[in-house]
Design a protein around this motif. Structure first.
Motif, short mmCIF file in Angstrom:
data_model
loop_
_atom_site.label_atom_id
_atom_site.label_comp_id
_atom_site.label_asym_id
_atom_site.label_seq_id
_atom_site.Cartn_x
_atom_site.Cartn_y
_atom_site.Cartn_z
N GLN A 120 0.86 -1.18 0.00
CA GLN A 120 0.00 0.00 0.00
C GLN A 120 0.90 1.23 0.00
O GLN A 120 2.05 1.18 0.49
CB GLN A 120 -0.88 0.01 1.26
CG GLN A 120 -1.82 -1.18 1.38
CD GLN A 120 -2.93 -1.13 0.35
OE1 GLN A 120 -3.35 -0.07 -0.09
NE2 GLN A 120 -3.43 -2.31 -0.04
N GLU A 121 0.40 2.33 -0.49
CA GLU A 121 1.16 3.58 -0.46
C GLU A 121 1.55 3.90 0.98
O GLU A 121 0.76 3.72 1.91
CB GLU A 121 0.32 4.74 -1.01
CG GLU A 121 0.44 4.90 -2.51
CD GLU A 121 0.02 6.29 -2.98
OE1 GLU A 121 0.67 6.84 -3.87
OE2 GLU A 121 -0.99 6.79 -2.44
N GLY A 122 2.77 4.37 1.14
CA GLY A 122 3.25 4.73 2.46
C GLY A 122 4.04 3.64 3.16
O GLY A 122 4.76 3.90 4.13
N GLN A 123 3.93 2.41 2.66
CA GLN A 123 4.68 1.32 3.28
C GLN A 123 6.11 1.32 2.80
O GLN A 123 6.45 1.90 1.76
CB GLN A 123 4.02 -0.03 2.94
CG GLN A 123 2.71 -0.26 3.68
CD GLN A 123 2.15 -1.66 3.43
OE1 GLN A 123 1.97 -2.09 2.30
NE2 GLN A 123 1.91 -2.38 4.52
N ALA A 124 6.97 0.66 3.55
CA ALA A 124 8.37 0.54 3.20
C ALA A 124 8.64 -0.85 2.62
O ALA A 124 7.93 -1.82 2.91
CB ALA A 124 9.25 0.77 4.42
N VAL A 125 9.70 -0.93 1.81
CA VAL A 125 10.07 -2.22 1.21
C VAL A 125 11.58 -2.22 0.96
O VAL A 125 12.17 -1.16 0.70
CB VAL A 125 9.29 -2.45 -0.10
CG1 VAL A 125 9.66 -1.42 -1.16
CG2 VAL A 125 9.49 -3.87 -0.61
N SER A 126 12.17 -3.38 1.07
CA SER A 126 13.60 -3.54 0.78
C SER A 126 13.79 -4.63 -0.25
O SER A 126 13.12 -5.66 -0.20
CB SER A 126 14.38 -3.90 2.04
OG SER A 126 14.42 -2.82 2.94
N PHE A 127 14.73 -4.37 -1.15
CA PHE A 127 15.11 -5.35 -2.17
C PHE A 127 16.56 -5.74 -1.92
O PHE A 127 17.39 -4.89 -1.61
CB PHE A 127 14.98 -4.77 -3.58
CG PHE A 127 13.67 -4.10 -3.86
CD1 PHE A 127 13.63 -2.84 -4.42
CD2 PHE A 127 12.48 -4.74 -3.58
CE1 PHE A 127 12.42 -2.23 -4.70
CE2 PHE A 127 11.26 -4.13 -3.85
CZ PHE A 127 11.24 -2.86 -4.40
N TRP A 128 16.83 -7.01 -2.14
CA TRP A 128 18.17 -7.52 -1.85
C TRP A 128 18.79 -8.07 -3.12
O TRP A 128 18.10 -8.66 -3.96
CB TRP A 128 18.05 -8.59 -0.78
CG TRP A 128 19.32 -9.21 -0.37
CD1 TRP A 128 20.25 -8.73 0.49
CD2 TRP A 128 19.81 -10.49 -0.79
NE1 TRP A 128 21.29 -9.61 0.63
CE2 TRP A 128 21.05 -10.70 -0.15
CE3 TRP A 128 19.33 -11.47 -1.65
CZ2 TRP A 128 21.80 -11.84 -0.33
CZ3 TRP A 128 20.06 -12.62 -1.85
CH2 TRP A 128 21.29 -12.79 -1.19
N CYS A 129 20.10 -7.89 -3.27
CA CYS A 129 20.80 -8.35 -4.46
C CYS A 129 22.13 -8.99 -4.08
O CYS A 129 22.91 -8.39 -3.32
CB CYS A 129 21.05 -7.19 -5.42
SG CYS A 129 22.05 -7.64 -6.87
N ASP A 130 22.37 -10.16 -4.60
CA ASP A 130 23.65 -10.84 -4.43
C ASP A 130 24.30 -10.94 -5.81
O ASP A 130 23.83 -11.68 -6.68
CB ASP A 130 23.42 -12.23 -3.85
CG ASP A 130 24.73 -12.94 -3.50
OD1 ASP A 130 24.67 -14.13 -3.13
OD2 ASP A 130 25.80 -12.30 -3.59
N PRO A 131 25.36 -10.18 -6.05
CA PRO A 131 25.96 -10.17 -7.39
C PRO A 131 26.78 -11.43 -7.65
O PRO A 131 26.97 -12.25 -6.75
CB PRO A 131 26.86 -8.93 -7.34
CG PRO A 131 27.28 -8.85 -5.91
CD PRO A 131 26.08 -9.31 -5.12
N ILE A 132 27.28 -11.54 -8.85
CA ILE A 132 28.18 -12.64 -9.19
C ILE A 132 29.48 -12.45 -8.40
O ILE A 132 30.00 -11.32 -8.32
CB ILE A 132 28.44 -12.69 -10.70
CG1 ILE A 132 27.15 -13.10 -11.42
CG2 ILE A 132 29.57 -13.66 -11.04
CD1 ILE A 132 27.22 -13.02 -12.93
#
Lengths: 116, 116
Positions: free
Chosen positions: A14-26
């Motif tokens: 929903q608008e206003g919520q927080a989110v995190s994305f995670w990345c593991d590179p080569i």
């Protein structure tokens, strides 16, 4: 060789919520990129790192977006207060060092974000 | 600033017909690097072709492209489309010593749909 790994694959907020994305590179790739790809558009660079240092974050909306790569390996992209306009696929990519390192971008599958 | 134009959002072809996907770019710098990335459904985008040499044909996996700096073009071609070529194709630009630096500027992409 393992590819670039991203999680989660999907996120719905929903608008206003927080989110995190995670990345593991080569493994061994010192340069890491975060791209935002709105629907029906090409990827647009948000930020990129060489090792743990931010090289360019000029396109990162600094009031709500942040990105870190503390040990020069994994990276996290965070949206503090999501807006509907943030709806997009977020792609992480990595490349090895070299003068033309962007020739060899290796992408993850992306995280598809929907903000309602 | 730098930009990439892919005029066709969707190209639909019958198997066996030739493929041509258009890409033009804009940069004031002479050291342009042009790329084609391909994005198959449920996979990550990956590099298909690249070139920085004027008027030299570059080929990979049956596709070819020639960078023409005089017309700022880098069209992607294939002599005979296959069903497995159905994918999203992105043209991208980097001018290593210019305004985009070590980052890629992507076009909006062309969806190639090959029918039997």
């Amino acid at each position: 060789e393992a590819g670039v790994t991203q999680s989660p694959r999907y996120a719905v907020l929903q608008e206003g919520q927080a989110v995190s994305f995670w990345c593991d590179p080569i493994s061994g790739h010192d340069t890491l990129y975060w791209y935002q790809q709105p629907r029906d558009q090409g990827p647009q660079l948000l930020v990129y790192f060489r090792d743990e240092a931010v090289i360019d974050n000029s396109q990162l909306p600094s009031d709500r977006f942040s990105a870190v790569r503390p040990k020069g390996t994994n990276s996290t992209l965070k949206i503090q207060s999501a807006k509907q306009g943030d709806t997009a696929t977020y792609l992480c990519a990595s490349s090895p060092s070299g003068q033309f390192s962007n020739e060899r971008l290796f992408f993850g599958h992306g995280t598809k974000l929907s903000v309602l | 600033g730098d930009s990439v134009t892919q005029k066709e959002g969707l190209v639909t072809l019958t198997e066996g017909l030739p493929v041509m996907l258009n890409c033009t770019y804009q940069t004031i710098y002479s050291n342009a690097f042009l790329f084609w990335y391909v994005h198959y459904l449920n996979e990550s985008p990956r590099l298909l072709l690249k070139s920085s040499t004027d008027n030299k044909r570059t080929e990979h996996q049956g596709f070819h492209a020639t960078l023409h700096k005089s017309s700022s073009s880098f069209h992607l071609q294939k002599s005979s489309a296959q069903l497995s070529d159905s994918a999203l194709y992105y043209c991208a630009l980097s001018d290593l010593y210019g305004s985009s630096g070590n980052k890629l500027i992507f076009g909006i992409g062309t969806l190639l749909s090959v029918k039997p």
